[in-house]
Design a protein around this motif. Sequence first.
Motif, PDB file in Angstrom:
ATOM      1  N   GLY A   1     -15.478  -2.612  -8.471  1.00 25.63           N
ATOM      2  CA  GLY A   1     -16.497  -3.839  -8.707  1.00 25.63           C
ATOM      3  C   GLY A   1     -15.740  -4.472  -7.082  1.00 25.63           C
ATOM      4  N   TYR A   2     -16.252  -5.139  -6.816  1.00 23.45           N
ATOM      5  CA  TYR A   2     -18.041  -4.854  -6.589  1.00 23.45           C
ATOM      6  C   TYR A   2     -18.336  -3.839  -5.590  1.00 23.45           C
ATOM      7  N   SER A   3     -17.306  -3.999  -4.757  1.00 25.63           N
ATOM      8  CA  SER A   3     -17.566  -3.476  -3.083  1.00 25.63           C
ATOM      9  C   SER A   3     -16.646  -2.675  -3.352  1.00 25.63           C
ATOM     10  N   ALA A   4     -16.382  -1.734  -2.189  1.00 26.35           N
ATOM     11  CA  ALA A   4     -15.747  -1.015  -1.332  1.00 26.35           C
ATOM     12  C   ALA A   4     -15.562  -0.233  -0.407  1.00 26.35           C
ATOM     13  N   GLU A   5     -15.242  -0.270   0.417  1.00 26.35           N
ATOM     14  CA  GLU A   5     -14.765   0.204   1.944  1.00 26.35           C
ATOM     15  C   GLU A   5     -13.437   1.431   1.520  1.00 26.35           C
ATOM     16  N   VAL A   6     -13.760   2.496   2.229  1.00 24.06           N
ATOM     17  CA  VAL A   6     -12.902   3.732   1.695  1.00 24.06           C
ATOM     18  C   VAL A   6     -12.031   4.519   3.145  1.00 24.06           C
ATOM     19  N   TRP A   7     -11.082   4.236   3.354  1.00 23.08           N
ATOM     20  CA  TRP A   7     -10.604   5.202   4.857  1.00 23.08           C
ATOM     21  C   TRP A   7      -9.451   5.766   4.281  1.00 23.08           C
ATOM     22  N   LEU A   8     -10.014   7.482   4.607  1.00 27.24           N
ATOM     23  CA  LEU A   8      -8.058   8.495   4.727  1.00 27.24           C
ATOM     24  C   LEU A   8      -7.433   8.870   6.250  1.00 27.24           C
TER      25      LEU A   8
ATOM     26  N   ARG B   1      -3.251   6.204 -11.304  1.00 26.47           N
ATOM     27  CA  ARG B   1      -1.862   6.627 -11.022  1.00 26.47           C
ATOM     28  C   ARG B   1      -1.574   5.401 -10.497  1.00 26.47           C
ATOM     29  N   LYS B   2      -0.447   4.362 -10.475  1.00 24.23           N
ATOM     30  CA  LYS B   2      -0.510   3.484  -9.967  1.00 24.23           C
ATOM     31  C   LYS B   2      -0.170   3.941  -8.255  1.00 24.23           C
ATOM     32  N   TRP B   3      -1.008   2.125  -7.512  1.00 22.06           N
ATOM     33  CA  TRP B   3      -1.346   2.149  -6.088  1.00 22.06           C
ATOM     34  C   TRP B   3      -0.708   0.659  -5.579  1.00 22.06           C
TER      35      TRP B   3
ATOM     36  N   ARG C   1      -6.891  16.656   6.882  1.00 22.66           N
ATOM     37  CA  ARG C   1      -5.755  17.328   7.333  1.00 22.66           C
ATOM     38  C   ARG C   1      -5.141  17.942   6.311  1.00 22.66           C
ATOM     39  N   PRO C   2      -5.923  19.210   5.799  1.00 23.70           N
ATOM     40  CA  PRO C   2      -4.837  19.959   5.123  1.00 23.70           C
ATOM     41  C   PRO C   2      -3.942  20.043   5.433  1.00 23.70           C
ATOM     42  N   GLY C   3      -2.831  20.321   4.002  1.00 25.15           N
ATOM     43  CA  GLY C   3      -1.891  20.614   4.344  1.00 25.15           C
ATOM     44  C   GLY C   3      -0.657  19.609   5.093  1.00 25.15           C
ATOM     45  N   ALA C   4      -1.666  18.094   4.918  1.00 22.62           N
ATOM     46  CA  ALA C   4      -0.397  17.118   5.001  1.00 22.62           C
ATOM     47  C   ALA C   4      -0.426  16.077   4.669  1.00 22.62           C
ATOM     48  N   ARG C   5       0.202  15.043   4.163  1.00 16.15           N
ATOM     49  CA  ARG C   5       0.140  13.641   3.721  1.00 16.15           C
ATOM     50  C   ARG C   5      -0.632  12.875   3.954  1.00 16.15           C
ATOM     51  N   GLN C   6      -1.928  12.532   3.754  1.00 13.37           N
ATOM     52  CA  GLN C   6      -2.298  11.527   4.683  1.00 13.37           C
ATOM     53  C   GLN C   6      -2.901  10.686   3.103  1.00 13.37           C
ATOM     54  N   THR C   7      -2.957   9.597   4.014  1.00 15.64           N
ATOM     55  CA  THR C   7      -2.955   7.831   3.074  1.00 15.64           C
ATOM     56  C   THR C   7      -4.479   7.539   3.443  1.00 15.64           C
ATOM     57  N   LEU C   8      -4.530   6.929   1.411  1.00 17.46           N
ATOM     58  CA  LEU C   8      -5.656   6.374   0.980  1.00 17.46           C
ATOM     59  C   LEU C   8      -6.096   5.180   1.133  1.00 17.46           C
TER      60      LEU C   8
ATOM     61  N   SER D   1      -4.284   1.409   8.145  1.00 17.47           N
ATOM     62  CA  SER D   1      -3.664   2.406   9.357  1.00 17.47           C
ATOM     63  C   SER D   1      -2.388   3.375   7.778  1.00 17.47           C
ATOM     64  N   PRO D   2      -2.100   4.658   8.225  1.00 19.13           N
ATOM     65  CA  PRO D   2      -1.150   5.593   7.680  1.00 19.13           C
ATOM     66  C   PRO D   2      -0.056   5.407   8.206  1.00 19.13           C
ATOM     67  N   ASP D   3      -0.054   4.415   9.403  1.00 20.03           N
ATOM     68  CA  ASP D   3       1.491   3.759   9.877  1.00 20.03           C
ATOM     69  C   ASP D   3       1.793   2.818   9.417  1.00 20.03           C
ATOM     70  N   LEU D   4       1.568   1.867   8.505  1.00 21.65           N
ATOM     71  CA  LEU D   4       1.186   0.728   7.985  1.00 21.65           C
ATOM     72  C   LEU D   4       2.662   0.387   6.983  1.00 21.65           C
ATOM     73  N   ASP D   5       3.282   0.053   6.720  1.00 24.23           N
ATOM     74  CA  ASP D   5       4.590   0.407   5.944  1.00 24.23           C
ATOM     75  C   ASP D   5       4.403  -1.192   4.577  1.00 24.23           C
ATOM     76  N   ASP D   6       3.383  -0.770   4.117  1.00 26.55           N
ATOM     77  CA  ASP D   6       3.165  -1.423   2.882  1.00 26.55           C
ATOM     78  C   ASP D   6       4.457  -1.025   1.388  1.00 26.55           C
ATOM     79  N   LYS D   7       5.707  -1.069   2.004  1.00 27.38           N
ATOM     80  CA  LYS D   7       6.577  -1.140   0.716  1.00 27.38           C
ATOM     81  C   LYS D   7       6.631  -2.856  -0.149  1.00 27.38           C
ATOM     82  N   ALA D   8       6.311  -3.568   1.250  1.00 26.47           N
ATOM     83  CA  ALA D   8       6.337  -5.102   0.022  1.00 26.47           C
ATOM     84  C   ALA D   8       5.090  -5.403  -0.933  1.00 26.47           C
ATOM     85  N   TRP D   9       4.049  -4.571  -1.140  1.00 28.26           N
ATOM     86  CA  TRP D   9       2.937  -4.958  -1.847  1.00 28.26           C
ATOM     87  C   TRP D   9       3.545  -4.619  -2.797  1.00 28.26           C
ATOM     88  N   GLY D  10       2.949  -5.298  -3.757  1.00 28.67           N
ATOM     89  CA  GLY D  10       2.808  -4.775  -5.600  1.00 28.67           C
ATOM     90  C   GLY D  10       2.202  -3.322  -5.784  1.00 28.67           C
TER      91      GLY D  10
END
Length: 682
Positions: free
Chosen positions: A183-190, A96-98, A214-221, A115-124
């Motif tokens: 590519g080339y490397s990735a770190e992942v947070w939920l 999808r679009k991220w 957290r089943p039943g919740a909206r989470q940020t990846l 962080s899930p609290d970050l406001d990323d609306k201005a991101w591309g």
Amino acid sequence: MTQSIHPSRRTVVTALGAVGLVALPAWPETARAADGTAAVAADGPVLDTHPATEPSGTHVRDVGGTNVVFQYGAVLPAFDGWCTHEPTREYLSLDRKWRFRFDPADQGRGQGWQSPDLDDKAWGLIDVPAAWDLLNTPGFGSEATPFGKGTAFSDGYAWYRTTVDVPASWRARHVRIAFLAVGYSAEVWLDGVHLGKHEGANSPFALPLAGALRPGARQTLAVRVFRRASYTDYTAATPQPVTDDHEIPYKPVDYWPYAGLTRSAWIEAVPQVTIAKLLVSGANGRLEARAVVENHGTSDFDGRLTLDPGRGSGGRSTVVAARIAARSAGVVRVSVPVPHAPRWSPASPHTLTARATLTTGRPSSPRVDTLSTVYGVRELTVGDAQLRLNDKPLFLKGLNWHEETAAHGRAMTPAEYDRELGHITELGVNLIRNCVYNRHPYVYDWADEHGVMVMDDIDTMWLNTAQEKLQTERYGLARAQALTMAWNQHNHPSVILWGLQNESEIDADGAPVYRAWLADLKAAVKAVDLTARPVTWASSTSNDPAFDLADVIGFNEYFGYFYGKDSDLGPTLDAVHEKYPDKPILITENGTWSLAGDHGPDTTEGTEEWQAARFTAHWTQVAARSEFVAGFTYWVLKDYKQRAGYNQAYNGISVMGLLTFAEERPKLVYDVFRKAVNPRGR
């Protein structure tokens, strides 16, 4: 074999019947990705940091006589979820679009971009899958565009963010997130919980989400992706390379290092007791299967596993006991006669589908989990200087190829794969060499279906003695890539050769290091391959001091181009055969270049006629020695992108292909190659 860098919670327990068990290895809920912070040279680009050993904890363990590959505290699972959805599992696509933002100063982690609290609306926004190289690089596929501008040259860190609505029903499931390539490397947070880090641009990986879900919740990846700069200044008269001894490749190479989430990603919810992997080997009228079962629950599992060898095999479903202790992994072994299964070959690429089903063992009990896999029945042997398939000697009319298009880079669409791979059948090719990295699973499926054999490769290109030593003795990333290659592509009948390295350095004093490194990689693939496929590599020399370790001798040769004369090839092949009379020889690369549309005498360098004549001169010498030369693999299907500016590159486009890069227009050598007659037929 290698030991886990993360101590297991329990030692090996007693095998139960057909099942051997080991405790699932411990993995920290918040895996530390690096020792220290990112290194920033005072006058240079950002470099990534590295732990003491490669960050995924890849290792192999003997589970009841079967070697099983583990990563991130779990069995490395099958990655069929990109196209096949098992009825016992739930899937959430992340294609999808991220939200997307470059982080050239490496400030995002400190500022809480995970962080899930970050406001990323201005991101591309960016598509997944996609390569960020193509976000904004006008003229990427043009030979005339000035080199060094656009997002194709944006290096360092960049961040991806999206949200997922986690179903409440997943409370009783084992859930993991799968990436086919980053590519080339990735770190992942939920939701700000660090899940782990992966290194290597072309290998799939899966991270368990336990402790963060957290089943039943909206989470940020959130995913932080890193790409090392190739040079400090891409437009300098003499560009200065950027290197990192831990990375593979560690320096600029002559293919493009596409960045980002370049292949599909998804979240997969499976039962607590699940079939993580189904290894199969079909030969001599039998199907040998090993179902690797994980029990992530707190109770022992006492049930059954049914193996169906598939329609057209002539075999019957077989039921065996499956007893898996809590928090353990076990292997259930099944052997089934398949008397009517047709053999797989390039002329008749017959495949079948085997399915394993777990049940609780009670009468009329529902399915606990299922996993299917496509396989083929074939026998592959090496001896008397020949490579044989189903007891018939092979001659491999092969092509190297790079996985990219001008429109999408390495994030190719199915239509683009079909178009490019369609040239393979048009050209009468029976082998593709996946130089020098694993491909999208689509490619292996296509090869199985179309009867095209595969030499699979990993990213171990142009290492020097110091890196070979580092990888063997401490870091282990090369070994991890060899293990995962053999594990992931195990069931594909089209894969006939494991390639261990490409043109890596052999110092006079470093030959023992080089040999130890190759022996380590060979042991890794042999440990997990039930079919004992032969190993080879693309040596830079015909006098490689480790050829005695190879099952098939492979080397790249450029006589008459980089050195010597075209006519030197035949005597060189004779000399290698005299030294290793029982080993088949494979030319893993040979080719020259031409500018499309540049015509003239075949003695004039750079004309289409010169490129075609050079191919013919080499092919003739190889084909005349088919009693001990197993094949010839041309460099390369299509002109390709690189940052190195090496070997006739225009805007980074090396013009060594049978086809042009963007238009994919055939050059003269395309038709000459097509007409080259395989001395042993298809």
